[in-house]
Design a protein around this motif. Structure first.
Motif: not given
Lengths: 335, 285
Positions: A89-103
């Motif tokens: 919600a706070d990130e600007e348009d994260p891509d799949d890799a960003d989301i995976r790394n965040a997870k």
């Protein structure tokens, strides 16, 4: 005390905002964990505290997922998802890799929060398993053989177990014709199956086939049709192979020697064959055994200890090979 | 009265400082000379490698070119030994000396250490660049030989493709494709199943296909390498554009490389395509 336990499980000071783990999960918390929670109530809030590499931290963990048994995996995943969504919600348009790394990052930190006194070794087991699963990779030593996986279907009747055991035997000097005969197929069938199994590994981006191949490679002695096949081996070679499988220091020494041999332009595998009568396939069988044990019983201290030992041996053998070759090129350069 | 001994103390400090400076200057000079001599040896190894490697590769009849790889590994081992000697000496002569004098509260030889370690880093960077250039040059030279190996395989195939006969009736059998593994060939006259055995040379085709295809599409790989995005991750627009361009060039290279592989071994087209999909997915991941 119970309130503190829940707080630890939820891993967040803002208790009211957190989803509660099911009563069942909370009740399943072991007496040991409750005792720990009681003790913690009396102490200052502390960051993660290592119990010492490889030490048993006394908690109970699932041997497959390495999660603590005082919560369910569903609860854990739900909390990771919640944190990832909050972050998104706070990130600007994260891509799949960003989301995976965040997870992966949220999962790792949550694991430390929910397993407060986890030992570093236990954490490393989880970290490896969780990260690989999030990336879609199988983990060596814990990969399951799913018969429904089309990549594991036998090829011309030759299973992955057959192919891996055959590869192991061939690396130890057994001929392809002996393999085909023992498997009850003709040479063209064996060769095509062999080529196609390599292709299966190439197309598998989860490394499931490759990992299972490694496991079955190390179990070739137990293969019902190929286990008895063996190239001629001297008595001393047999004794050395036995020692290799039981004496970890001997194994690490020969690994170091092999590496040093390559650095001096020698065929390291051939050097071991000539000096210890151990074929490459047999050596790799033992390597798989130690690697499987290492992954199952992850112990950072032990890993470092043997790595240092191997490096020390590699230096000693490098000096030996250098002396045999009349020294290194720059030996005459003095400070 | 209280300054009675300060003159002696200053004199002693001054002598110590002078002695230290002399020692450091001598070490620094020896260090530069030592680095220079080691670099000469490094260059000697690289010159020998560049001169010998192509002929060793060419003369190596083993399909996996094991003799060549052992030679290459041995030469690289010598380079590593030289680098290790430099690093060990830097530890003893530079870092340990610095630690010895750094314990004094005055005149820490900071700049002396930095000059010496800068020389070490420059030596590392210079020799690494030389090594990479020499190895790339040799790889380029030996990869030309892949075309020769492939031509020899095709020539052998031309020789044998019309010389295969049925073991049952003697009927002439046509080998219509370049089979690189043992294959059943059914006799059109008597339906006997014969086994075609391709021989050692043709068998190497399976392992030659990829390096040959990579060699033929090297220009596209280099083009892709020039477009690998290394920019800032937090500039989302630039990041997206950079990654998209990178992916486009990678896909262009990969497609061309697999097309070459399919041309070299048409029988593996189906498996190659699955491999291609996997590599593409890996890159996107």
């Amino acid at each position: 005390m119970f309130k503190k336990l829940l707080k630890d499980l939820l891993g967040n000071d803002e208790e009211k905002k957190e989803p509660q783990p099911s009563a069942n999960a909370a009740n399943n918390a072991t007496a040991h964990n409750q005792h720990e929670a009681e003790e913690e109530e009396e102490e200052e809030e502390e960051e993660y505290e290592d119990n010492g590499y490889g030490d048993d931290d006394g908690n109970a963990y699932d041997p497959q997922t390495h999660h603590g048994l005082h919560y369910t995996q569903a609860q854990f995943d739900a909390e990771v998802d919640r944190r990832v969504n909050e972050w998104k919600a706070d990130e600007e348009d994260p891509d799949d890799a960003d989301i995976r790394n965040a997870k992966i990052n949220f999962g790792n930190s949550l694991y430390r929060e929910w397993n407060r006194n986890v030992s570093e070794s236990q954490y490393m087991k989880f970290n490896q398993q969780y990260g690989s699963t999030a990336l879609g990779y199988a983990v060596f030593g814990s990969t399951k053989h799913d018969a429904a996986n089309p990549l594991l279907e036998p090829i011309h009747g030759i299973t992955l177990q057959d192919y891996a055991a055959a590869s192991s035997k061939m690396a130890s000097g057994v001929g392809a014709n002996q393999i085909a005969k023992a498997l009850g197929v003709e040479q063209p069938v064996w060769e095509e199956a062999s080529t196609l199994w390599i292709s299966r590994m190439q197309q598998d981006n989860t490394f499931t086939v490759t990992n299972l191949f490694g496991t079955y490679f190390g179990e070739s002695a137990q293969h019902p049709k190929l286990g008895g096949l063996a190239a001629a081996q001297s008595e001393s070679g047999k004794a050395n192979l036995e020692k290799l499988a039981t004496d970890r220091y001997f194994y690490e020494e020969l690994c170091g020697a092999r590496q040093a041999a390559y650095e001096y332009g020698l065929d390291g595998a051939q050097w071991i064959m000539e000096n210890y009568g151990i074929a490459l396939g047999d050596f790799q069988n033992v390597a798989v055994k130690y690697m499987t044990e290492r992954n199952a019983e992850w112990n950072s201290n032990e890993i470092m200890h043997f790595q240092n030992y191997q490096e020390q041996k590699q230096k000693e053998y490098a000096a030996k090979f250098a002396a045999e070759q009349g020294g290194n090129v720059a030996d005459d350069v003095e400070f | 009265m209280f300054n009675l001994f300060s003159g002696n103390k200053n004199k002693q400090q001054s002598e110590e400082l002078s002695s230290m400076q002399q020692e450091l200057a001598a070490i620094e000079q020896r260090w530069y000379t030592f680095l220079s001599k080691l670099e000469e040896k490094y260059d000697e190894v690289l010159t020998a490698f560049e001169a010998e490697a192509p002929s060793i590769y060419e003369q190596d009849e083993d399909y996996a070119k094991r003799t060549y790889h052992r030679f290459k590994s041995g030469m690289d081992g010598q380079l590593t030994a030289i680098r290790k000697k430099m690093q060990d000496t830097a530890e003893v002569q530079i870092r340990n000396t610095y630690r010895k004098y750094d314990t004094a509260s005055y005149n820490s030889p900071y700049e002396w250490r930095n000059r010496c370690l800068d020389a070490e880093h420059q030596w590392e960077e210079r020799t690494n660049a030389k090594r990479d250039a020499a190895f790339a040059k040799v790889e380029q030279a030996v990869s030309e030989d892949l075309e020769v190996q492939y031509a020899n395989i095709l020539a052998t195939y031309e020789q044998i493709k019309n010389k295969f006969t049925c073991t049952q009736c003697g009927c002439k059998l046509t080998i219509d494709r370049l089979y690189f593994i043992s294959t059943y060939i059914t006799c059109p006259a008597c339906n006997t199943q014969n086994t075609f055995e391709p021989g050692t040379q043709i068998r190497t085709l399976e392992w030659l296909a990829r390096p040959l295809a990579e060699h033929r599409t090297k220009h596209l790989y280099e083009q892709y390498q020039q477009h690998v995005y290394n920019g800032r991750h937090d500039d989302r627009v630039a990041y997206r554009q950079g990654k998209e361009a990178e992916s486009m060039y990678y896909e262009k290279y990969l497609r061309a490389m697999f097309d070459e592989m399919n041309n070299i071994i048409p029988d593996k087209r189906e498996q190659n395509e699955l491999f291609y999909q996997r590599m593409l997915a890996d890159h996107k991941r």
